[in-house]
Design a protein around this motif. Structure first.
Motif, PDB file in Angstrom:
ATOM      1  N   MET A 104      82.237  55.999  74.943  1.00  0.00           N
ATOM      2  CA  MET A 104      81.449  55.653  73.779  1.00  0.00           C
ATOM      3  C   MET A 104      80.321  54.716  74.183  1.00  0.00           C
ATOM      4  SD  MET A 104      83.723  55.111  70.345  1.00  0.00           S
ATOM      5  CE  MET A 104      83.058  53.571  69.881  1.00  0.00           C
ATOM      6  N   LYS A 105      79.173  54.987  73.659  1.00  0.00           N
ATOM      7  CA  LYS A 105      78.006  54.163  73.940  1.00  0.00           C
ATOM      8  C   LYS A 105      77.792  53.183  72.798  1.00  0.00           C
ATOM      9  CE  LYS A 105      74.022  55.552  76.547  1.00  0.00           C
ATOM     10  NZ  LYS A 105      72.914  56.452  76.689  1.00  0.00           N
ATOM     11  N   SER A 106      77.592  51.934  73.143  1.00  0.00           N
ATOM     12  CA  SER A 106      77.340  50.969  72.071  1.00  0.00           C
ATOM     13  C   SER A 106      75.836  50.784  71.918  1.00  0.00           C
ATOM     14  CB  SER A 106      78.008  49.627  72.383  1.00  0.00           C
ATOM     15  OG  SER A 106      77.417  49.054  73.510  1.00  0.00           O
ATOM     16  N   HIS A 107      75.410  50.768  70.693  1.00  0.00           N
ATOM     17  CA  HIS A 107      73.995  50.555  70.395  1.00  0.00           C
ATOM     18  C   HIS A 107      73.789  49.079  70.099  1.00  0.00           C
ATOM     19  CE1 HIS A 107      73.027  54.793  70.281  1.00  0.00           C
ATOM     20  NE2 HIS A 107      74.141  54.988  69.590  1.00  0.00           N
ATOM     21  N   GLN A 108      72.872  48.477  70.825  1.00  0.00           N
ATOM     22  CA  GLN A 108      72.614  47.059  70.612  1.00  0.00           C
ATOM     23  C   GLN A 108      71.411  46.900  69.705  1.00  0.00           C
ATOM     24  OE1 GLN A 108      72.349  44.809  74.169  1.00  0.00           O
ATOM     25  NE2 GLN A 108      72.033  42.874  73.121  1.00  0.00           N
ATOM     26  N   ASN A 109      71.633  46.276  68.566  1.00  0.00           N
ATOM     27  CA  ASN A 109      70.538  46.006  67.637  1.00  0.00           C
ATOM     28  C   ASN A 109      69.779  44.781  68.113  1.00  0.00           C
ATOM     29  OD1 ASN A 109      71.338  48.111  66.046  1.00  0.00           O
ATOM     30  ND2 ASN A 109      72.529  46.836  64.637  1.00  0.00           N
ATOM     31  N   THR A 110      68.480  44.803  67.888  1.00  0.00           N
ATOM     32  CA  THR A 110      67.669  43.651  68.232  1.00  0.00           C
ATOM     33  C   THR A 110      67.909  42.570  67.195  1.00  0.00           C
ATOM     34  OG1 THR A 110      65.998  45.106  69.171  1.00  0.00           O
ATOM     35  CG2 THR A 110      65.325  42.863  68.682  1.00  0.00           C
ATOM     36  N   GLN A 111      68.319  41.418  67.665  1.00  0.00           N
ATOM     37  CA  GLN A 111      68.590  40.307  66.760  1.00  0.00           C
ATOM     38  C   GLN A 111      67.270  39.635  66.395  1.00  0.00           C
ATOM     39  OE1 GLN A 111      70.959  37.219  68.483  1.00  0.00           O
ATOM     40  NE2 GLN A 111      71.678  36.483  66.521  1.00  0.00           N
ATOM     41  N   THR A 112      67.022  39.498  65.096  1.00  0.00           N
ATOM     42  CA  THR A 112      65.783  38.860  64.647  1.00  0.00           C
ATOM     43  C   THR A 112      66.119  37.679  63.747  1.00  0.00           C
ATOM     44  OG1 THR A 112      65.581  40.311  62.727  1.00  0.00           O
ATOM     45  CG2 THR A 112      64.441  40.996  64.734  1.00  0.00           C
ATOM     46  N   MET A 113      65.127  36.822  63.571  1.00  0.00           N
ATOM     47  CA  MET A 113      65.308  35.671  62.691  1.00  0.00           C
ATOM     48  C   MET A 113      64.041  35.454  61.884  1.00  0.00           C
ATOM     49  SD  MET A 113      65.184  32.813  65.689  1.00  0.00           S
ATOM     50  CE  MET A 113      65.998  33.890  66.860  1.00  0.00           C
ATOM     51  N   LYS A 114      64.206  34.718  60.808  1.00  0.00           N
ATOM     52  CA  LYS A 114      63.066  34.367  59.970  1.00  0.00           C
ATOM     53  C   LYS A 114      62.195  33.364  60.720  1.00  0.00           C
ATOM     54  CE  LYS A 114      65.622  34.949  55.691  1.00  0.00           C
ATOM     55  NZ  LYS A 114      66.182  34.259  54.524  1.00  0.00           N
ATOM     56  N   PRO A 115      60.915  33.320  60.390  1.00  0.00           N
ATOM     57  CA  PRO A 115      60.026  32.353  61.035  1.00  0.00           C
ATOM     58  C   PRO A 115      60.501  30.907  60.889  1.00  0.00           C
ATOM     59  CG  PRO A 115      58.750  33.970  59.821  1.00  0.00           C
ATOM     60  CD  PRO A 115      60.195  34.216  59.494  1.00  0.00           C
ATOM     61  N   ALA A 116      61.092  30.574  59.748  1.00  0.00           N
ATOM     62  CA  ALA A 116      61.572  29.198  59.535  1.00  0.00           C
ATOM     63  C   ALA A 116      62.659  28.845  60.540  1.00  0.00           C
ATOM     64  CB  ALA A 116      62.092  29.037  58.110  1.00  0.00           C
ATOM     65  N   THR A 117      63.550  29.783  60.807  1.00  0.00           N
ATOM     66  CA  THR A 117      64.621  29.556  61.784  1.00  0.00           C
ATOM     67  C   THR A 117      64.036  29.408  63.178  1.00  0.00           C
ATOM     68  OG1 THR A 117      66.119  30.864  60.414  1.00  0.00           O
ATOM     69  CG2 THR A 117      66.780  30.490  62.700  1.00  0.00           C
ATOM     70  N   ALA A 118      63.099  30.278  63.519  1.00  0.00           N
ATOM     71  CA  ALA A 118      62.471  30.212  64.843  1.00  0.00           C
ATOM     72  C   ALA A 118      61.718  28.890  65.011  1.00  0.00           C
ATOM     73  CB  ALA A 118      61.525  31.393  65.036  1.00  0.00           C
ATOM     74  N   ALA A 119      60.994  28.454  63.973  1.00  0.00           N
ATOM     75  CA  ALA A 119      60.258  27.195  64.042  1.00  0.00           C
ATOM     76  C   ALA A 119      61.210  26.030  64.250  1.00  0.00           C
ATOM     77  CB  ALA A 119      59.438  26.988  62.765  1.00  0.00           C
ATOM     78  N   LYS A 120      62.347  26.069  63.570  1.00  0.00           N
ATOM     79  CA  LYS A 120      63.347  25.009  63.718  1.00  0.00           C
ATOM     80  C   LYS A 120      63.875  24.977  65.156  1.00  0.00           C
ATOM     81  CE  LYS A 120      67.403  23.206  61.357  1.00  0.00           C
ATOM     82  NZ  LYS A 120      68.348  23.415  60.267  1.00  0.00           N
ATOM     83  N   LYS A 121      64.154  26.140  65.704  1.00  0.00           N
ATOM     84  CA  LYS A 121      64.652  26.213  67.082  1.00  0.00           C
ATOM     85  C   LYS A 121      63.599  25.753  68.095  1.00  0.00           C
ATOM     86  CE  LYS A 121      68.060  29.871  66.326  1.00  0.00           C
ATOM     87  NZ  LYS A 121      69.276  29.260  66.816  1.00  0.00           N
ATOM     88  N   LEU A 122      62.333  25.969  67.760  1.00  0.00           N
ATOM     89  CA  LEU A 122      61.238  25.553  68.637  1.00  0.00           C
ATOM     90  C   LEU A 122      60.854  24.088  68.422  1.00  0.00           C
ATOM     91  CD1 LEU A 122      58.989  28.735  68.359  1.00  0.00           C
ATOM     92  CD2 LEU A 122      60.267  27.997  70.384  1.00  0.00           C
ATOM     93  N   GLY A 123      61.368  23.483  67.342  1.00  0.00           N
ATOM     94  CA  GLY A 123      61.067  22.087  67.039  1.00  0.00           C
ATOM     95  C   GLY A 123      59.662  21.857  66.528  1.00  0.00           C
ATOM     96  N   VAL A 124      59.142  22.825  65.763  1.00  0.00           N
ATOM     97  CA  VAL A 124      57.791  22.698  65.227  1.00  0.00           C
ATOM     98  C   VAL A 124      57.812  22.833  63.701  1.00  0.00           C
ATOM     99  CG1 VAL A 124      56.623  23.472  67.318  1.00  0.00           C
ATOM    100  CG2 VAL A 124      57.249  25.151  65.583  1.00  0.00           C
ATOM    101  N   TYR A 125      56.753  22.347  63.075  1.00  0.00           N
ATOM    102  CA  TYR A 125      56.587  22.378  61.632  1.00  0.00           C
ATOM    103  C   TYR A 125      56.000  23.733  61.238  1.00  0.00           C
ATOM    104  CZ  TYR A 125      55.095  20.556  57.046  1.00  0.00           C
ATOM    105  OH  TYR A 125      54.909  20.341  55.699  1.00  0.00           O
ATOM    106  N   LEU A 126      56.762  24.528  60.501  1.00  0.00           N
ATOM    107  CA  LEU A 126      56.372  25.909  60.184  1.00  0.00           C
ATOM    108  C   LEU A 126      54.987  26.042  59.556  1.00  0.00           C
ATOM    109  CD1 LEU A 126      57.056  28.926  60.154  1.00  0.00           C
ATOM    110  CD2 LEU A 126      58.164  28.543  57.950  1.00  0.00           C
ATOM    111  N   PRO A 127      54.616  25.239  58.539  1.00  0.00           N
ATOM    112  CA  PRO A 127      53.284  25.415  57.946  1.00  0.00           C
ATOM    113  C   PRO A 127      52.129  25.192  58.924  1.00  0.00           C
ATOM    114  CG  PRO A 127      54.687  24.182  56.456  1.00  0.00           C
ATOM    115  CD  PRO A 127      55.429  24.298  57.755  1.00  0.00           C
ATOM    116  N   ALA A 128      52.391  24.551  60.054  1.00  0.00           N
ATOM    117  CA  ALA A 128      51.326  24.305  61.032  1.00  0.00           C
ATOM    118  C   ALA A 128      51.214  25.433  62.060  1.00  0.00           C
ATOM    119  CB  ALA A 128      51.577  22.982  61.755  1.00  0.00           C
ATOM    120  N   THR A 129      52.131  26.392  62.022  1.00  0.00           N
ATOM    121  CA  THR A 129      52.092  27.496  62.982  1.00  0.00           C
ATOM    122  C   THR A 129      51.065  28.537  62.551  1.00  0.00           C
ATOM    123  OG1 THR A 129      53.868  28.688  61.836  1.00  0.00           O
ATOM    124  CG2 THR A 129      54.535  27.199  63.628  1.00  0.00           C
TER     125      THR A 129
END
Length: 127
Positions: free
Chosen positions: A1-26
Protein backbone atom coordinates in the motif's frame (compact mmCIF):
# COMPACT_ATOMS: atom_id res chain seq x y z
CA UNK A 1 0.00 0.00 0.00
CA UNK A 2 1.23 3.43 -0.90
CA UNK A 3 0.65 6.24 1.53
CA UNK A 4 -0.20 9.64 0.16
CA UNK A 5 1.39 12.48 2.05
CA UNK A 6 -0.68 15.65 2.15
CA UNK A 7 1.14 18.94 2.20
CA UNK A 8 0.71 20.45 5.62
CA UNK A 9 -0.30 24.10 5.45
CA UNK A 10 -0.99 26.79 8.00
CA UNK A 11 -2.71 30.13 8.16
CA UNK A 12 -0.54 33.22 7.76
CA UNK A 13 -1.16 34.15 11.41
CA UNK A 14 0.29 30.83 12.56
CA UNK A 15 3.29 31.17 10.25
CA UNK A 16 3.91 34.75 11.45
CA UNK A 17 3.80 33.57 15.06
CA UNK A 18 6.30 30.81 14.32
CA UNK A 19 8.55 33.32 12.55
CA UNK A 20 8.23 35.80 15.44
CA UNK A 21 6.91 38.65 13.32
CA UNK A 22 3.88 40.95 13.46
CA UNK A 23 1.41 39.75 10.80
CA UNK A 24 0.02 43.17 9.73
CA UNK A 25 3.59 44.27 8.92
CA UNK A 26 4.22 41.36 6.54
CA UNK A 27 3.79 41.69 2.75
CA UNK A 28 0.23 41.29 1.49
CA UNK A 29 1.08 38.12 -0.47
CA UNK A 30 2.18 36.51 2.82
CA UNK A 31 -0.97 37.69 4.65
CA UNK A 32 -3.36 36.52 1.95
CA UNK A 33 -2.00 33.06 1.19
CA UNK A 34 -1.39 29.85 3.06
CA UNK A 35 2.07 28.72 4.08
CA UNK A 36 3.24 25.16 3.68
CA UNK A 37 5.60 23.51 6.13
CA UNK A 38 8.29 23.51 3.42
CA UNK A 39 7.80 27.24 2.77
CA UNK A 40 8.03 27.97 6.50
CA UNK A 41 11.25 25.95 6.76
CA UNK A 42 12.66 27.85 3.78
CA UNK A 43 11.70 31.21 5.32
CA UNK A 44 13.45 30.19 8.54
CA UNK A 45 16.56 28.88 6.79
CA UNK A 46 16.89 31.66 4.19
CA UNK A 47 14.87 34.66 5.36
CA UNK A 48 14.05 37.14 2.57
CA UNK A 49 14.92 40.81 3.10
CA UNK A 50 11.42 41.75 4.34
CA UNK A 51 11.65 39.10 7.07
CA UNK A 52 15.15 40.17 8.09
CA UNK A 53 14.00 43.80 8.29
CA UNK A 54 10.93 42.92 10.37
CA UNK A 55 12.98 40.84 12.80
CA UNK A 56 15.56 43.58 13.17
CA UNK A 57 13.42 46.75 13.19
CA UNK A 58 9.85 45.63 13.88
CA UNK A 59 7.12 46.31 14.50
CA UNK A 60 7.38 43.33 16.83
CA UNK A 61 4.50 41.22 18.22
CA UNK A 62 3.82 41.42 21.95
CA UNK A 63 5.69 38.21 22.90
CA UNK A 64 8.85 39.62 21.27
CA UNK A 65 8.35 43.04 22.88
CA UNK A 66 7.86 41.41 26.28
CA UNK A 67 10.98 39.27 25.89
CA UNK A 68 13.11 42.23 24.80
CA UNK A 69 11.92 44.28 27.77
CA UNK A 70 12.30 41.38 30.22
CA UNK A 71 8.66 41.34 31.30
CA UNK A 72 5.61 39.13 30.79
CA UNK A 73 2.90 39.79 28.20
CA UNK A 74 0.52 40.50 31.08
CA UNK A 75 3.08 42.96 32.44
CA UNK A 76 3.04 44.77 29.11
CA UNK A 77 -0.73 45.07 29.32
CA UNK A 78 -0.56 46.35 32.90
CA UNK A 79 1.94 48.93 31.67
CA UNK A 80 -0.48 50.06 28.97
CA UNK A 81 1.46 48.60 26.03
CA UNK A 82 -1.13 46.96 23.80
CA UNK A 83 0.29 47.67 20.35
CA UNK A 84 3.23 46.24 18.46
CA UNK A 85 6.41 48.25 18.99
CA UNK A 86 9.43 48.90 16.80
CA UNK A 87 12.97 48.23 17.97
CA UNK A 88 13.44 51.98 18.31
CA UNK A 89 10.38 52.27 20.58
CA UNK A 90 11.57 49.35 22.70
CA UNK A 91 14.99 50.98 23.12
CA UNK A 92 13.33 54.28 24.07
CA UNK A 93 11.28 52.50 26.74
CA UNK A 94 14.42 50.85 28.12
CA UNK A 95 16.23 54.18 28.29
CA UNK A 96 13.30 56.02 29.89
CA UNK A 97 12.87 53.25 32.47
CA UNK A 98 9.27 54.07 33.42
CA UNK A 99 8.17 52.96 36.88
CA UNK A 100 5.81 50.28 35.54
CA UNK A 101 8.66 48.71 33.55
CA UNK A 102 10.97 48.52 36.56
CA UNK A 103 8.16 47.04 38.65
CA UNK A 104 7.29 44.44 35.99
CA UNK A 105 10.94 43.47 35.55
CA UNK A 106 11.22 42.93 39.31
CA UNK A 107 8.02 40.85 39.24
CA UNK A 108 9.34 38.79 36.34
CA UNK A 109 12.66 38.23 38.14
CA UNK A 110 10.76 36.95 41.20
CA UNK A 111 8.67 34.63 39.03
CA UNK A 112 11.81 33.18 37.44
CA UNK A 113 13.49 32.81 40.82
CA UNK A 114 10.46 30.96 42.21
CA UNK A 115 10.28 28.71 39.13
CA UNK A 116 13.97 27.84 39.55
CA UNK A 117 13.42 27.11 43.27
CA UNK A 118 10.51 24.78 42.50
CA UNK A 119 12.48 23.02 39.77
CA UNK A 120 15.42 22.55 42.11
CA UNK A 121 13.11 21.20 44.84
CA UNK A 122 11.55 18.71 42.41
CA UNK A 123 14.98 17.53 41.28
CA UNK A 124 15.99 17.06 44.92
CA UNK A 125 12.94 14.88 45.55
CA UNK A 126 13.66 12.68 42.52
CA UNK A 127 17.21 11.89 43.64
Amino acid sequence: MKSHQNTQTMKPATAAKKLGVYLPATPSEFQEGVVSRAELNELQANPPQWLQDLRQNGPHPRPVVAARLGVSIAGLARGGVTEALTTEQIEALREDGPEWLEKERATQAEVRKEAARIKEKKQGQES
